[in-house]
Design a protein around this motif. Sequence first.
Motif, mmCIF file in Angstrom:
data_model
loop_
_atom_site.group_PDB
_atom_site.id
_atom_site.type_symbol
_atom_site.label_atom_id
_atom_site.label_comp_id
_atom_site.label_asym_id
_atom_site.label_seq_id
_atom_site.Cartn_x
_atom_site.Cartn_y
_atom_site.Cartn_z
ATOM 1 N N CYS A 28 -4.358 54.424 19.984
ATOM 2 C CA CYS A 28 -5.274 53.305 20.224
ATOM 3 C C CYS A 28 -6.650 53.760 19.756
ATOM 4 O O CYS A 28 -7.124 54.821 20.155
ATOM 5 C CB CYS A 28 -5.320 52.948 21.702
ATOM 6 S SG CYS A 28 -3.735 52.444 22.352
ATOM 7 N N LYS A 30 -10.794 52.629 18.290
ATOM 8 C CA LYS A 30 -11.907 51.696 18.212
ATOM 9 C C LYS A 30 -12.432 51.861 16.789
ATOM 10 O O LYS A 30 -12.772 52.968 16.363
ATOM 11 C CB LYS A 30 -12.976 52.069 19.236
ATOM 12 C CG LYS A 30 -14.130 51.150 19.352
ATOM 13 C CD LYS A 30 -13.856 49.905 20.147
ATOM 14 C CE LYS A 30 -13.488 50.131 21.591
ATOM 15 N NZ LYS A 30 -13.052 48.921 22.266
ATOM 16 N N TYR A 46 -13.765 46.888 17.059
ATOM 17 C CA TYR A 46 -12.454 46.238 17.030
ATOM 18 C C TYR A 46 -11.428 47.218 17.573
ATOM 19 O O TYR A 46 -11.447 48.409 17.232
ATOM 20 C CB TYR A 46 -12.066 45.846 15.603
ATOM 21 C CG TYR A 46 -12.947 44.771 15.010
ATOM 22 C CD1 TYR A 46 -12.652 43.434 15.208
ATOM 23 C CD2 TYR A 46 -14.075 45.102 14.272
ATOM 24 C CE1 TYR A 46 -13.469 42.445 14.681
ATOM 25 C CE2 TYR A 46 -14.891 44.118 13.738
ATOM 26 C CZ TYR A 46 -14.584 42.795 13.945
ATOM 27 O OH TYR A 46 -15.388 41.814 13.426
ATOM 28 N N ASP A 47 -10.531 46.722 18.429
ATOM 29 C CA ASP A 47 -9.433 47.551 18.936
ATOM 30 C C ASP A 47 -8.294 47.504 17.924
ATOM 31 O O ASP A 47 -7.851 46.424 17.508
ATOM 32 C CB ASP A 47 -8.932 47.022 20.289
ATOM 33 C CG ASP A 47 -9.946 47.248 21.401
ATOM 34 O OD1 ASP A 47 -10.641 48.288 21.359
ATOM 35 O OD2 ASP A 47 -10.052 46.395 22.292
ATOM 36 N N HIS A 49 -4.426 49.369 17.043
ATOM 37 C CA HIS A 49 -3.310 50.208 17.486
ATOM 38 C C HIS A 49 -2.489 50.591 16.261
ATOM 39 O O HIS A 49 -2.133 49.728 15.458
ATOM 40 C CB HIS A 49 -2.426 49.454 18.484
ATOM 41 C CG HIS A 49 -3.178 49.020 19.704
ATOM 42 N ND1 HIS A 49 -3.386 49.853 20.769
ATOM 43 C CD2 HIS A 49 -3.796 47.857 20.015
ATOM 44 C CE1 HIS A 49 -4.097 49.216 21.683
ATOM 45 N NE2 HIS A 49 -4.354 47.998 21.250
ATOM 46 N N ARG A 58 -1.920 47.089 14.357
ATOM 47 C CA ARG A 58 -2.336 45.803 14.950
ATOM 48 C C ARG A 58 -3.836 45.872 15.160
ATOM 49 O O ARG A 58 -4.334 46.818 15.752
ATOM 50 C CB ARG A 58 -1.656 45.557 16.295
ATOM 51 C CG ARG A 58 -0.177 45.327 16.241
ATOM 52 C CD ARG A 58 0.241 43.916 16.070
ATOM 53 N NE ARG A 58 -0.402 43.022 17.007
ATOM 54 C CZ ARG A 58 -0.651 41.759 16.733
ATOM 55 N NH1 ARG A 58 -0.301 41.252 15.589
ATOM 56 N NH2 ARG A 58 -1.241 40.975 17.604
ATOM 57 N N CYS A 59 -4.540 44.866 14.685
ATOM 58 C CA CYS A 59 -5.984 44.812 14.853
ATOM 59 C C CYS A 59 -6.342 43.510 15.548
ATOM 60 O O CYS A 59 -5.751 42.466 15.262
ATOM 61 C CB CYS A 59 -6.684 44.887 13.495
ATOM 62 S SG CYS A 59 -8.477 44.798 13.609
ATOM 63 N N GLU A 60 -7.333 43.563 16.401
ATOM 64 C CA GLU A 60 -7.693 42.365 17.151
ATOM 65 C C GLU A 60 -8.375 41.302 16.290
ATOM 66 O O GLU A 60 -8.477 40.158 16.704
ATOM 67 C CB GLU A 60 -8.563 42.715 18.362
ATOM 68 C CG GLU A 60 -9.958 43.144 18.040
ATOM 69 C CD GLU A 60 -10.807 43.346 19.286
ATOM 70 O OE1 GLU A 60 -10.723 42.528 20.220
ATOM 71 O OE2 GLU A 60 -11.553 44.338 19.310
ATOM 72 N N CYS A 61 -8.823 41.640 15.087
ATOM 73 C CA CYS A 61 -9.441 40.612 14.238
ATOM 74 C C CYS A 61 -8.397 39.632 13.690
ATOM 75 O O CYS A 61 -8.727 38.525 13.299
ATOM 76 C CB CYS A 61 -10.236 41.246 13.090
ATOM 77 S SG CYS A 61 -9.251 41.856 11.719
ATOM 78 N N ASN A 62 -7.123 40.053 13.648
ATOM 79 C CA ASN A 62 -5.990 39.214 13.228
ATOM 80 C C ASN A 62 -6.136 38.622 11.828
ATOM 81 O O ASN A 62 -5.587 37.567 11.539
ATOM 82 C CB ASN A 62 -5.732 38.087 14.232
ATOM 83 C CG ASN A 62 -5.118 38.608 15.504
ATOM 84 O OD1 ASN A 62 -4.267 39.486 15.482
ATOM 85 N ND2 ASN A 62 -5.578 38.094 16.632
#
Length: 185
Positions: A28, A30, A46-47, A49, A58-62
């Motif tokens: 995980c 940042k 952005y988080d 994984h 996997r990125c939170e910005c999608n």
Amino acid sequence: MFRNVQIEFVKKANCRVSVVAEEGPVVCMKVEEEKLVNDTILCVPYDVHFDRSTQEVRCECNLFESSGVLCCHYLEVFHSYKVYKVPNRYVLPRWRKNIKRKHTYVKSSHDVSRSDESHVAFKGLCSHFYNIAQDFVNDDEETALLHAALEETRAKLTAHRAKKRSESVADSHNNISSQSSNLSV
């Protein structure tokens, strides 16, 4: 699409990765991206994984999930973990050069005038199909017969195409054989 990916590669230079936690092969992180907003540099976190065993990210910005483009955060994580070849799961067929698209025969307003034979043939077939469908669309039984006839025709055309391919392979094999026998004489 190339330009969109190129923009993400340029933005990658403004990203910094820091590891937050590790659970087995999953890391995980940042990823902080520096952005210029109104003459001020902001660090937007952005988080992300990353699974080191499967190289899944996997990125939170999608961005990838929404548009199919790898975000600068994915790219920076790949670089940090020395993944120099993009895993196949992230190369979508719709962005490949060699994809066969059925909609390419459909003319749009931004097309240059196309007069190639395949487009003319496609347009003629569409017109013919449209006229036939218009004649038989009002009766369910006739519509079912038309569907069955079209599927039967598709099967015949598929068999015809396969036969032509096998004949051309056989012809090329025979030509190679005859050329090699002529050379030995």
